[in-house]
Design an enzyme around this catalytic site. Structure first.
Site, PDB file in Angstrom:
ATOM      1  N   ASN A 388       5.946  39.400  56.810  1.00 28.04           N
ATOM      2  CA  ASN A 388       6.419  40.581  57.513  1.00 28.04           C
ATOM      3  C   ASN A 388       5.750  40.742  58.868  1.00 28.04           C
ATOM      4  OD1 ASN A 388       7.457  43.074  58.256  1.00 28.04           O
ATOM      5  ND2 ASN A 388       7.326  43.934  56.218  1.00 28.04           N
ATOM      6  N   ASP A 389       4.493  41.168  58.878  1.00 33.16           N
ATOM      7  CA  ASP A 389       3.854  41.457  60.161  1.00 33.16           C
ATOM      8  C   ASP A 389       3.749  40.229  61.065  1.00 33.16           C
ATOM      9  OD1 ASP A 389       3.560  44.088  59.446  1.00 33.16           O
ATOM     10  OD2 ASP A 389       1.564  43.818  58.608  1.00 33.16           O
ATOM     11  N   VAL A 390       3.583  39.045  60.474  1.00 28.70           N
ATOM     12  CA  VAL A 390       3.398  37.841  61.303  1.00 28.70           C
ATOM     13  C   VAL A 390       4.694  37.399  61.966  1.00 28.70           C
ATOM     14  CG1 VAL A 390       1.401  37.007  60.019  1.00 28.70           C
ATOM     15  CG2 VAL A 390       3.687  36.239  59.365  1.00 28.70           C
TER      16      VAL A 390
END
Lengths: 461, 100
Positions: A388-390
């Protein structure tokens, strides 16, 4: 250094240290790494055996019993544990090292508070104790026996700092006023500090945390070594200084690399409560567009190139075998399959590489961020599995909590398919703009089940 | 400060640079084995535990020294086995997978 036996012991330490350095050096290439660790293992075994045989020791039965208990426990546990549990295994064995360093410092302090090296033992005790209790908390979080999200206590900065100051005060007092009864609160408060330090750190920051505690244990071992060099068998101390500092240096470097991969400082990971800030100004436009497994499989089957970007979701669902199956099926259809690995995807440095290797995926298909980002714009389909964040393009925007974090530029590919359990946010607690893009389709489900559906659909087509 | 402490300090400084140079070019593929391998190397703490317990004279020292030996032995064997298992998988994936 009087008897010939001492010379033999020293010579063995010298050889062991040389082999440790060569062994670490062998870690720079996958073809030499395994031989490196085996050689280092033999050197370690010999160093331990000659220490046991060195002149002047007593309490042999105790030593043998301790080595047997610890050795069998470590060996057995590390043998049977699943590959998916590797992050917590590394944490726990690292914590044991920190605990051993703290205990050695404890013995030194009990024996000679007046000794010239008592202050070094205090320093070793401080770092070793923080390392064991912090590692144990990291273990509990990774094992899922404790919530992995950040646990933020009120006024924690002040409380933590006070605990540390009082603890060190007891240590200094024990040495300064020769008060051995201060040692119990000294160690107790240090262990508490390690717990308090690690509790507020969430799961996604674990690569930095594990790597830092590894470096800390190395430094604690080095400090113990300093304290031992002027005692009997001082050359064991030199061996510990070298091995400890070697690990301290290597571990610090890795820690900084991990923090940099998130565009954060190590201090920010430990002292800044991440995920607490909400990104109010970020209005996301567009909608989430679901796709079913059959359509997704068709898209991939007719692509020239598919890039798979795995994240922690793949590890949680233990989907790596299914991913391997998917990659083989696509390759059989003439599709080029590559894997895009973000340095901090997962819960320890290199976590994704280990899982994919376990599934038998050749490591020359794995590409790190810089290598793959250059070609992503020409890739037909990117399959994001539980990351997700990456992959959040918000990292490119000013004012976002993720601002400046180097990401995988999967949003620039022609089509992105995201496998995700639900519509929740990532660890950073912000919406992922990638999911709302025109080129993005959502395939909802547990990573293992969803990839399984893709495999079934591909087999039928 | 005693002479051997100065010697140890010289050694520590040189080792820090050696550690940095040896590690600085490790590819991200090998970050886990690097971490786990260095975890194994600080298992040398077992040697210190043996010395501490071997020269312990009171019961309390023996108990704490015994804990040091148990934990050190766990660190060294566990660290070794974990690293070896991970690297064995990299070996296999090289042989098993087709080259692009």
């Amino acid at each position: 250094m009087t008897s010939p036996l001492h010379d033999v012991v020293d010579a063995v330490y010298v050889v062991a240290i040389l082999v440790f350095i060569l062994g670490l050096r062998a870690m720079s290439s996958p073809t030499t790494a395994r031989q490196g660790i085996v050689t280092a293992g033999i050197a370690m075994l010999i160093a331990v055996v000659v220490t046991f045989l060195s002149p002047g020791l007593s309490n042999f039965a105790w030593i043998a019993l301790g080595v047997a208990i610890g050795g069998l426990a470590g060996f057995g546990w590390a043998r049977v544990v699943k590959m998916t549990a590797m992050p917590q295994m590394v944490a726990v064995f690292n914590g044991m090292g920190g605990g051993a360093a703290a205990a050695i410092a404890g013995v030194e302090l009990l024996g000679s508070l007046r000794g010239a090296t008592a202050d070094l033992s205090v320093a070793g005790a401080v770092i070793g104790s923080i390392s064991i209790s912090g590692s144990v908390i990291a273990f509990l979080k990774l094992q899922g026996w404790m919530p992995s999200k950040a646990i933020v206590l009120p006024a924690r900065q002040v409380v933590n700092f006070a605990v540390l100051v009082v603890a060190v005060g007891f240590g200094v007092g024990a040495v300064g006023w020769l008060r051995p009864e201060y040692l119990a609160p000294f160690f107790g408060l240090l262990v508490l500090y390690g717990v308090l330090l690690t509790l507020p750190i969430g799961g996604a920051d674990m690569p930095v945390v594990i790597s830092l505690f590894n470096a800390l244990t190395g430094i604690a071992v080095g400090l113990d070594g300093f304290a031992l060099v002027s005692g009997p068998l001082g050359d064991a101390g030199y061996a510990m200084v070298i091995a400890g500092v070697l690990v301290g240096a290597a571990g610090s470097l890795l820690t900084v690399l991990m923090a940099r991969a998130m565009n954060r400082s190590v201090g920010n990971v430990f002292f800044g409560a991440f995920g607490a800030t909400e990104d109010a100004g970020a209005a996301v436009t567009g909608s989430l567009k679901p796709i079913d497994a059959t359509d997704a499989a068709t898209l991939m089957a007719y692509a020239n190139e598919v890039v798979i970007a795995p994240g922690y979701g793949m590890a949680v669902a233990q989907a790596q075998q299914k991913v391997k199956e998917l990659s083989d099926l696509l390759a059989a259809k003439g599709v080029t399959v590559k894997f895009a690995i973000h340095p901090v995807a997962g819960r320890m440095p290199g976590h994704m590489n280990v899982l994919l290797a376990e599934a038998g995926i050749s490591y020359d298909k794995l590409f790190d961020r810089d290598e793959i980002n250059a070609e992503l714009p020409s890739v037909d389909v990117v399959l994001v599995i539980g990351a997700n964040d990456v992959v959040n393009p918000a990292a490119r925007r000013k004012g976002s909590p993720l601002e400046g974090m180097p990401i995988l530029d999967v949003d620039r590919a022609k089509t992105v398919i995201v496998i995700k359990r639900g519509q929740g946010k990532g660890f950073a607690g912000i919406e992922n703009e990638l999911f709302y893009g025109d080129n993005c389709r959502m395939l909802y489900g547990d990573a293992q089940a969803a990839v399984g559906q893709l495999v079934t659909a591909l087999k039928q087509s | 400060m005693a002479a051997d402490l100065w010697t140890a300090l010289f050694i520590a400084i040189l080792t820090a640079f050696t550690g940095y140079e040896v590690i600085s070019r490790v590819p991200s593929l090998l970050h886990t084995p690097l971490m786990s391998g260095s975890n194994f190397i600080h298992g040398i703490v077992l040697v210190g535990g043996i010395v501490a317990l071997g020269f312990a004279t009171t019961d309390l020292e023996r108990i704490v020294g015994f804990l040091a030996v148990v934990m050190g032995a766990m660190n060294v064997t566990g660290g070794y086995v974990v690293t070896e298992r991970i690297l064995a998988m990299f070996d296999r994936s090289k042989k098993g997978g087709p080259k692009p």
